[in-house]
Write a protein that holds these residues in place. Structure first.
Motif, PDB file in Angstrom:
ATOM      1  N   ALA A  54     -15.642 -35.897  -2.917  1.00  0.00           N
ATOM      2  CA  ALA A  54     -14.246 -36.325  -3.014  1.00  0.00           C
ATOM      3  C   ALA A  54     -13.315 -35.223  -2.513  1.00  0.00           C
ATOM      4  CB  ALA A  54     -13.905 -36.690  -4.454  1.00  0.00           C
ATOM      5  N   ARG A  55     -13.612 -33.973  -2.868  1.00  0.00           N
ATOM      6  CA  ARG A  55     -12.789 -32.856  -2.409  1.00  0.00           C
ATOM      7  C   ARG A  55     -12.867 -32.707  -0.887  1.00  0.00           C
ATOM      8  NH1 ARG A  55     -14.310 -28.123  -0.970  1.00  0.00           N
ATOM      9  NH2 ARG A  55     -16.357 -28.337  -1.956  1.00  0.00           N
ATOM     10  N   THR A  56     -14.076 -32.824  -0.346  1.00  0.00           N
ATOM     11  CA  THR A  56     -14.240 -32.720   1.108  1.00  0.00           C
ATOM     12  C   THR A  56     -13.479 -33.824   1.830  1.00  0.00           C
ATOM     13  OG1 THR A  56     -16.416 -31.679   0.867  1.00  0.00           O
ATOM     14  CG2 THR A  56     -15.923 -32.710   2.983  1.00  0.00           C
ATOM     15  N   SER A  57     -13.577 -35.054   1.307  1.00  0.00           N
ATOM     16  CA  SER A  57     -12.863 -36.180   1.920  1.00  0.00           C
ATOM     17  C   SER A  57     -11.358 -35.962   1.885  1.00  0.00           C
ATOM     18  CB  SER A  57     -13.216 -37.484   1.197  1.00  0.00           C
ATOM     19  OG  SER A  57     -14.605 -37.754   1.263  1.00  0.00           O
ATOM     20  N   ALA A  58     -10.854 -35.501   0.748  1.00  0.00           N
ATOM     21  CA  ALA A  58      -9.407 -35.271   0.616  1.00  0.00           C
ATOM     22  C   ALA A  58      -8.945 -34.171   1.567  1.00  0.00           C
ATOM     23  CB  ALA A  58      -9.074 -34.905  -0.829  1.00  0.00           C
ATOM     24  N   GLU A  88      -7.428 -24.024   5.634  1.00  0.00           N
ATOM     25  CA  GLU A  88      -8.246 -23.474   4.550  1.00  0.00           C
ATOM     26  C   GLU A  88      -9.062 -24.568   3.868  1.00  0.00           C
ATOM     27  OE1 GLU A  88      -5.515 -19.631   3.209  1.00  0.00           O
ATOM     28  OE2 GLU A  88      -5.290 -21.552   2.185  1.00  0.00           O
ATOM     29  N   GLY A  89      -8.441 -25.735   3.660  1.00  0.00           N
ATOM     30  CA  GLY A  89      -9.150 -26.839   3.037  1.00  0.00           C
ATOM     31  C   GLY A  89     -10.288 -27.339   3.905  1.00  0.00           C
ATOM     32  N   LEU A  90     -10.043 -27.444   5.209  1.00  0.00           N
ATOM     33  CA  LEU A  90     -11.071 -27.937   6.115  1.00  0.00           C
ATOM     34  C   LEU A  90     -12.243 -26.969   6.202  1.00  0.00           C
ATOM     35  CD1 LEU A  90     -11.316 -30.495   7.969  1.00  0.00           C
ATOM     36  CD2 LEU A  90     -10.781 -28.973   9.867  1.00  0.00           C
ATOM     37  N   LEU A  91     -11.958 -25.671   6.077  1.00  0.00           N
ATOM     38  CA  LEU A  91     -13.007 -24.661   6.189  1.00  0.00           C
ATOM     39  C   LEU A  91     -13.645 -24.309   4.843  1.00  0.00           C
ATOM     40  CD1 LEU A  91     -11.376 -22.138   8.702  1.00  0.00           C
ATOM     41  CD2 LEU A  91     -13.046 -23.925   9.194  1.00  0.00           C
ATOM     42  N   ALA A  92     -13.226 -25.000   3.788  1.00  0.00           N
ATOM     43  CA  ALA A  92     -13.707 -24.651   2.453  1.00  0.00           C
ATOM     44  C   ALA A  92     -15.225 -24.718   2.339  1.00  0.00           C
ATOM     45  CB  ALA A  92     -13.066 -25.570   1.412  1.00  0.00           C
ATOM     46  N   ASP A  93     -15.851 -25.633   3.069  1.00  0.00           N
ATOM     47  CA  ASP A  93     -17.299 -25.776   3.001  1.00  0.00           C
ATOM     48  C   ASP A  93     -18.030 -24.870   3.990  1.00  0.00           C
ATOM     49  OD1 ASP A  93     -17.132 -27.720   1.005  1.00  0.00           O
ATOM     50  OD2 ASP A  93     -16.865 -29.320   2.471  1.00  0.00           O
ATOM     51  N   HIS A  94     -17.274 -24.182   4.851  1.00  0.00           N
ATOM     52  CA  HIS A  94     -17.873 -23.267   5.830  1.00  0.00           C
ATOM     53  C   HIS A  94     -17.823 -21.856   5.246  1.00  0.00           C
ATOM     54  CE1 HIS A  94     -17.986 -26.255   9.129  1.00  0.00           C
ATOM     55  NE2 HIS A  94     -16.919 -26.739   8.526  1.00  0.00           N
TER      56      HIS A  94
END
Length: 211
Positions: A54-58, A88-94
């Motif tokens: 859900a966090r990634t989608s948002a 920053e949000g888009l790169l949170a999983d990187h």
């Protein structure tokens, strides 16, 4: 030949659907697993995965809204902190990509903000094994100059994306595709983008837009 506005809108829609398919699909799979799971530990694990998806989608939606859509209010400027938060949000999983934000301006013109966001993602995608992503922009004399620098142990920049950034529609066999749509958007906003040849695991992108 450059795509028509309708064709380009279709390409962006396809790009968004492709990028959202994985996290949204994970949400669906997690809900199905949760419905059949009775073990408390496994249910908690399912809940953690659902929260992550859900966090990634948002985060993706917030970025797409700013980079491709009409976000940022009705004015001609976008808060630079909003652009920073989107990246920053888009790169949170990187976890292997370190973002260095060097934008001092409090606001950026919408076209410049969109070009900056899309260039940053192209640079981040080139860091296939992680590294440092530096995002800089400054406005002087009514012109916004953008510099994006990617440095990492391995750089892979799609040649079609490079060609589209520097030459527009690229004149390739496939023309502008979902893979090169963001690059074409940047070109349509800023004109030709300067792209250095990868050397010592570094590539630099430069663009200038009128404020």
């Amino acid at each position: 030949m450059p795509p028509s506005p309708v064709e380009f809108a279709s390409l962006l829609c396809s790009r968004l659907c492709h990028d959202l398919l994985s996290p949204v699909g994970a949400l669906n799979n997690g809900l199905e697993l949760l419905a059949d799971e009775t073990d408390p530990a496994m249910r908690q694990r399912c809940m953690d995965l659902l929260a992550e998806s859900a966090r990634t989608s948002a985060n993706k939606l917030k970025f797409f809204r700013l980079a491709f859509g009409a976000a940022g209010g009705f004015g001609e400027q976008i808060d630079a902190r909003e652009a920073q938060a989107a990246i920053e949000g888009l790169l949170a999983d990187h976890k292997r990509i370190a973002l260095h934000w060097l934008v001092d301006a409090a606001q950026l013109p919408k076209p410049a903000a969109k070009a900056l966001l899309n260039l940053a993602v192209i640079a981040a995608d080139a860091l296939v094994r992680g590294g440092d992503l530096t995002v800089g922009a400054e406005e002087e004399g009514g012109q916004v100059e953008i510099v994006i620098r990617a440095e990492g142990p391995r750089l892979v920049l799609d040649p079609d994306i490079r060609r589209t950034l520097t030459d527009g529609d690229g004149e390739g066999d496939d023309g502008v595709t979902t893979r090169t749509a963001a690059a074409w958007l940047i070109y349509s906003l800023a004109g030709a983008v300067q792209v250095s040849e990868p050397a010592a695991n570094v590539v630099v992108f430069g663009a200038a837009l009128r404020g």
